[in-house]
Design a protein around this motif. Sequence first.
Motif, PDB file in Angstrom:
ATOM      1  N   GLY A  53      -3.915   3.566   5.590  1.00 18.75           N
ATOM      2  CA  GLY A  53      -2.658   4.054   6.162  1.00 18.75           C
ATOM      3  C   GLY A  53      -1.414   3.657   5.386  1.00 18.75           C
ATOM      4  O   GLY A  53      -0.310   4.005   5.781  1.00 18.75           O
ATOM      5  N   ARG A  54      -1.585   2.922   4.279  1.00 21.19           N
ATOM      6  CA  ARG A  54      -0.440   2.471   3.476  1.00 21.19           C
ATOM      7  C   ARG A  54      -0.412   3.210   2.143  1.00 21.19           C
ATOM      8  O   ARG A  54      -1.455   3.521   1.578  1.00 21.19           O
ATOM      9  CB  ARG A  54      -0.544   0.975   3.216  1.00 21.19           C
ATOM     10  CG  ARG A  54      -0.432   0.164   4.510  1.00 21.19           C
ATOM     11  CD  ARG A  54      -0.451  -1.319   4.289  1.00 21.19           C
ATOM     12  NE  ARG A  54       0.613  -1.708   3.375  1.00 21.19           N
ATOM     13  CZ  ARG A  54       0.513  -2.735   2.548  1.00 21.19           C
ATOM     14  NH1 ARG A  54      -0.573  -3.475   2.503  1.00 21.19           N
ATOM     15  NH2 ARG A  54       1.516  -3.047   1.756  1.00 21.19           N
ATOM     16  N   PRO A  55       0.789   3.449   1.598  1.00 20.61           N
ATOM     17  CA  PRO A  55       0.870   4.142   0.310  1.00 20.61           C
ATOM     18  C   PRO A  55       0.505   3.225  -0.857  1.00 20.61           C
ATOM     19  O   PRO A  55       0.886   2.056  -0.879  1.00 20.61           O
ATOM     20  CB  PRO A  55       2.341   4.556   0.226  1.00 20.61           C
ATOM     21  CG  PRO A  55       3.069   3.555   1.060  1.00 20.61           C
ATOM     22  CD  PRO A  55       2.113   3.163   2.146  1.00 20.61           C
ATOM     23  N   ILE A  56      -0.260   3.780  -1.788  1.00 21.92           N
ATOM     24  CA  ILE A  56      -0.508   3.096  -3.054  1.00 21.92           C
ATOM     25  C   ILE A  56      -0.229   4.083  -4.180  1.00 21.92           C
ATOM     26  O   ILE A  56      -0.350   5.294  -3.999  1.00 21.92           O
ATOM     27  CB  ILE A  56      -1.945   2.528  -3.183  1.00 21.92           C
ATOM     28  CG1 ILE A  56      -2.975   3.643  -3.332  1.00 21.92           C
ATOM     29  CG2 ILE A  56      -2.283   1.587  -2.050  1.00 21.92           C
ATOM     30  CD1 ILE A  56      -4.297   3.155  -3.909  1.00 21.92           C
ATOM     31  N   LEU A  57       0.173   3.550  -5.316  1.00 20.36           N
ATOM     32  CA  LEU A  57       0.386   4.360  -6.508  1.00 20.36           C
ATOM     33  C   LEU A  57      -0.582   3.884  -7.576  1.00 20.36           C
ATOM     34  O   LEU A  57      -0.735   2.682  -7.789  1.00 20.36           O
ATOM     35  CB  LEU A  57       1.822   4.217  -7.009  1.00 20.36           C
ATOM     36  CG  LEU A  57       2.931   4.622  -6.038  1.00 20.36           C
ATOM     37  CD1 LEU A  57       4.297   4.372  -6.663  1.00 20.36           C
ATOM     38  CD2 LEU A  57       2.789   6.084  -5.626  1.00 20.36           C
ATOM     39  N   GLU A 108       2.010  -0.382  -2.831  1.00 16.06           N
ATOM     40  CA  GLU A 108       1.274  -1.166  -3.825  1.00 16.06           C
ATOM     41  C   GLU A 108       1.046  -0.314  -5.065  1.00 16.06           C
ATOM     42  O   GLU A 108       0.786   0.884  -4.962  1.00 16.06           O
ATOM     43  CB  GLU A 108      -0.070  -1.624  -3.262  1.00 16.06           C
ATOM     44  CG  GLU A 108       0.064  -2.628  -2.155  1.00 16.06           C
ATOM     45  CD  GLU A 108      -1.284  -3.133  -1.644  1.00 16.06           C
ATOM     46  OE1 GLU A 108      -2.340  -2.653  -2.103  1.00 16.06           O
ATOM     47  OE2 GLU A 108      -1.258  -4.005  -0.767  1.00 16.06           O
ATOM     48  N   ILE A 109       1.123  -0.954  -6.237  1.00 19.49           N
ATOM     49  CA  ILE A 109       0.987  -0.246  -7.507  1.00 19.49           C
ATOM     50  C   ILE A 109      -0.187  -0.827  -8.289  1.00 19.49           C
ATOM     51  O   ILE A 109      -0.344  -2.044  -8.383  1.00 19.49           O
ATOM     52  CB  ILE A 109       2.285  -0.366  -8.328  1.00 19.49           C
ATOM     53  CG1 ILE A 109       3.463   0.208  -7.529  1.00 19.49           C
ATOM     54  CG2 ILE A 109       2.147   0.321  -9.681  1.00 19.49           C
ATOM     55  CD1 ILE A 109       4.817  -0.171  -8.061  1.00 19.49           C
ATOM     56  N   TYR A 110      -0.984   0.074  -8.868  1.00 20.87           N
ATOM     57  CA  TYR A 110      -2.126  -0.298  -9.694  1.00 20.87           C
ATOM     58  C   TYR A 110      -2.030   0.451 -11.021  1.00 20.87           C
ATOM     59  O   TYR A 110      -1.557   1.587 -11.064  1.00 20.87           O
ATOM     60  CB  TYR A 110      -3.444   0.070  -9.001  1.00 20.87           C
ATOM     61  CG  TYR A 110      -3.643  -0.652  -7.699  1.00 20.87           C
ATOM     62  CD1 TYR A 110      -4.346  -1.851  -7.658  1.00 20.87           C
ATOM     63  CD2 TYR A 110      -3.120  -0.161  -6.507  1.00 20.87           C
ATOM     64  CE1 TYR A 110      -4.525  -2.538  -6.462  1.00 20.87           C
ATOM     65  CE2 TYR A 110      -3.286  -0.839  -5.305  1.00 20.87           C
ATOM     66  CZ  TYR A 110      -3.988  -2.022  -5.296  1.00 20.87           C
ATOM     67  OH  TYR A 110      -4.152  -2.696  -4.113  1.00 20.87           O
ATOM     68  N   LEU A 111      -2.510  -0.168 -12.083  1.00 20.60           N
ATOM     69  CA  LEU A 111      -2.558   0.463 -13.398  1.00 20.60           C
ATOM     70  C   LEU A 111      -4.014   0.729 -13.742  1.00 20.60           C
ATOM     71  O   LEU A 111      -4.852  -0.176 -13.650  1.00 20.60           O
ATOM     72  CB  LEU A 111      -1.936  -0.450 -14.459  1.00 20.60           C
ATOM     73  CG  LEU A 111      -0.480  -0.863 -14.244  1.00 20.60           C
ATOM     74  CD1 LEU A 111      -0.032  -1.806 -15.352  1.00 20.60           C
ATOM     75  CD2 LEU A 111       0.427   0.354 -14.174  1.00 20.60           C
ATOM     76  N   ASP A 112      -4.323   1.964 -14.136  1.00 15.31           N
ATOM     77  CA  ASP A 112      -5.691   2.297 -14.510  1.00 15.31           C
ATOM     78  C   ASP A 112      -5.924   1.981 -15.985  1.00 15.31           C
ATOM     79  O   ASP A 112      -5.036   2.192 -16.826  1.00 15.31           O
ATOM     80  CB  ASP A 112      -5.980   3.772 -14.247  1.00 15.31           C
ATOM     81  CG  ASP A 112      -7.434   4.090 -14.502  1.00 15.31           C
ATOM     82  OD1 ASP A 112      -8.274   3.759 -13.637  1.00 15.31           O
ATOM     83  OD2 ASP A 112      -7.747   4.649 -15.581  1.00 15.31           O
TER      84      ASP A 112
END
Length: 167
Positions: A53-57, A108-112
């Motif tokens: 339910g939370r946004p992530i990028l 929250e932000i993640y790098l691939d």
Amino acid sequence: MSFEQVKEFFVAAGAADRLLELPQSSATVELAAKAIGCQPERIAKTLSFLVGGRPILIVAAGDARIENRKFRSEFQEKAKMIPPEQVEPLTGHAPGGVCPFAVKENTEIYLDISLKRFETVYPAAGSANSAVRLTIPELERYYCFRKWIDVCKDWERPLSQEEEPKG
């Protein structure tokens, strides 16, 4: 949030010279690559999902696509993109300008890892006609990201005969 807020972020970081305001649209990988004059895979696209339910990028290379099996393994649920009309209220940026700078606090932000093969990449900068030029170490420094992840496919190239590991 917008290009102006992203600009304030980079001015405060002493890196305003990295910003590019483009005369044409950069809202898609193809348009951004054409506007900047680089290969599409060097566009660091920002994909928006809902997890718990939370946004992530997730910031990934322009030629990478989310692999559902890897996504589920990383986040313990199926990949569900944020509907376009909810992207701006949840992340702070409208579709076409979504970037990992100056986002809403709960994002929250993640790098691939698909990005790691490049020296320089071009993420969006808060509008559909902007970008920022960053090296991978700068990308790590300016993003408030949680971690590097491996959730994409279609970006790896097979090793040629000469490159195959020996032994």
